[in-house]
Design an enzyme around this catalytic site. Structure first.
Site, PDB file in Angstrom:
ATOM      1  N   LYS A 153      15.589   2.336  74.335  1.00  0.00           N
ATOM      2  CA  LYS A 153      14.331   1.465  74.990  1.00  0.00           C
ATOM      3  C   LYS A 153      13.120   2.443  74.923  1.00  0.00           C
ATOM      4  O   LYS A 153      12.269   1.690  75.148  1.00  0.00           O
ATOM      5  CB  LYS A 153      14.621   1.309  76.495  1.00  0.00           C
ATOM      6  CG  LYS A 153      15.659   0.012  76.317  1.00  0.00           C
ATOM      7  CD  LYS A 153      15.544  -0.882  77.698  1.00  0.00           C
ATOM      8  CE  LYS A 153      16.372  -2.180  77.702  1.00  0.00           C
ATOM      9  NZ  LYS A 153      17.862  -1.898  77.382  1.00  0.00           N
ATOM     10  N   SER A 210      23.552   2.323  71.906  1.00  0.00           N
ATOM     11  CA  SER A 210      22.472   2.160  72.322  1.00  0.00           C
ATOM     12  C   SER A 210      21.985   2.772  73.405  1.00  0.00           C
ATOM     13  O   SER A 210      20.691   3.138  73.752  1.00  0.00           O
ATOM     14  CB  SER A 210      22.243   0.676  72.905  1.00  0.00           C
ATOM     15  OG  SER A 210      23.501   0.029  73.533  1.00  0.00           O
TER      16      SER A 210
END
Ligand SMILES: *Cc1c(COP(=O)(O)O)cnc(C)c1O
Length: 313
Positions: free
Chosen positions: A50, A295
């Site tokens: 992110k 991720s």
């Protein structure tokens, strides 16, 4: 959103985020008879991809912005706090009283101003709206924003042209960005979204043909929880148009994948393990080189240790 937007984001992000490694999972490649490669985004400085979207969004702001604000408690909140401090922009993160003290501390440590208001995520989001309207702060949402999607999509420029990419799916910023990049560079590459069986809002929305709400359920893949917004502007349509399939994983399958990755030295959270979960469970059968996106790595160390121990038992 086009490949050019993602290339522009990559140029902007150079020097601000890590170009993470893409090692081979030797054990799984041998077992499945096809190369399995892992994009190690858990090795970003904030422990998750992110940072790409948040950094690209801040770098794309017009001059004179007074500060950025979000209500995210998770990896987006950390990313925004970290990116804002690195770029010299004030960041505010609005949290409800229910957010655990350790999460509040982690965001403060990254240099953000924390505002604690009300006792639900809705209250925290109302405070964001108030700060936007009254103090002129700029909201950076966790996924439904073109600059955030373009930032996440830069991963798609760093994974070559495999037969398939297995992408964790929640609000769809990661999957949409990677799909835009990969489908432009390598149209034959399949892009698959992966998420948990219960409480997956994008999966339910794609089935319904429009954004819908789902009840939140506790899951090992906690970073994949939350809605996509009934007024979703960007990610729903991109996921609908570009994803080849969505695969749902059980908690046991996600736990097995966390353990498999842990044994190979990749400490990842449940959300990051869903691609491996699909491969290990036989829910996705590779027909050529396959990339999974690891991720994020922000898992409670005690929880990770417990999961690894269940293996020994
Ligand atoms: C946010 C997040 C996802 C999902 O990304 P979306 O853009 O919301 O689909 C997956 N894994 C981790 C670790 C995350 O933090």
């Amino acid at each position: 959103m086009t490949l050019d937007d993602i290339r522009a984001a990559a140029a902007r992000l150079r020097g601000h985020v890590a170009e993470t490694p893409l090692p081979r999972d030797e054990a799984l490649s041998a077992r499945l008879g096809q190369p399995v490669l892992m994009k190690c985004e858990y090795r970003q400085p904030t422990g998750a991809f992110k940072l790409r979207g948040a950094t690209n969004a801040i770098l794309s702001l017009p001059a004179g912005v007074r500060g950025v604000v979000t209500a995210s408690t998770g990896n987006h909140g950390r990313a925004l706090a970290h990116a804002a401090r690195a770029l010299g922009v004030p960041a505010t993160v609005c949290l409800s009283r229910l957010v655990p003290a350790n999460k509040v501390q982690a965001i403060r440590h990254l240099g953000a101003l924390v505002r604690i208001v009300g006792d639900s995520q809705d209250d925290a989001m109302a405070e964001v709206a108030r700060l936007v309207a009254q103090d002129g702060l700029t909201q950076i949402p966790p996924f439904d924003h073109p600059d955030v999607v373009a930032g996440q999509g830069t991963i798609g420029l760093e994974i070559g042209t495999p037969n398939a990419v297995l992408v964790p799916l929640s609000g769809g910023g990661l999957a949409a960005g990677i799909a835009v990049a990969i489908k432009a560079i390598s149209p034959a590459t399949r892009v698959i979204g992966l998420t948990m069986e219960n409480g997956a809002a994008m999966a339910a929305s794609l089935r319904a043909g429009r954004p819908v709400e789902v009840a939140e359920v506790a899951t090992l893949a906690d970073s994949l929880g939350g809605g996509i917004g009934l007024d979703n502007r960007v990610t729903f349509a991109l996921c609908r148009d570009l994803l080849d399939d969505v695969i749902l994983l059980t908690e046991a399958e996600i736990a097995a994948a966390i353990r498999h990755l842990g044994r190979a030295g990749h400490v990842v959270e449940g959300a990051a393990a869903v691609g491996h979960a699909a491969l290990l469970a036989g829910k996705f059968v590779p027909r050529g080189p396959t990339v999974t996106i690891l991720s994020g790595g922000n898992i409670d160390p005690a929880q990770h240790a417990r999961l690894m121990q269940e293996d020994a038992a």
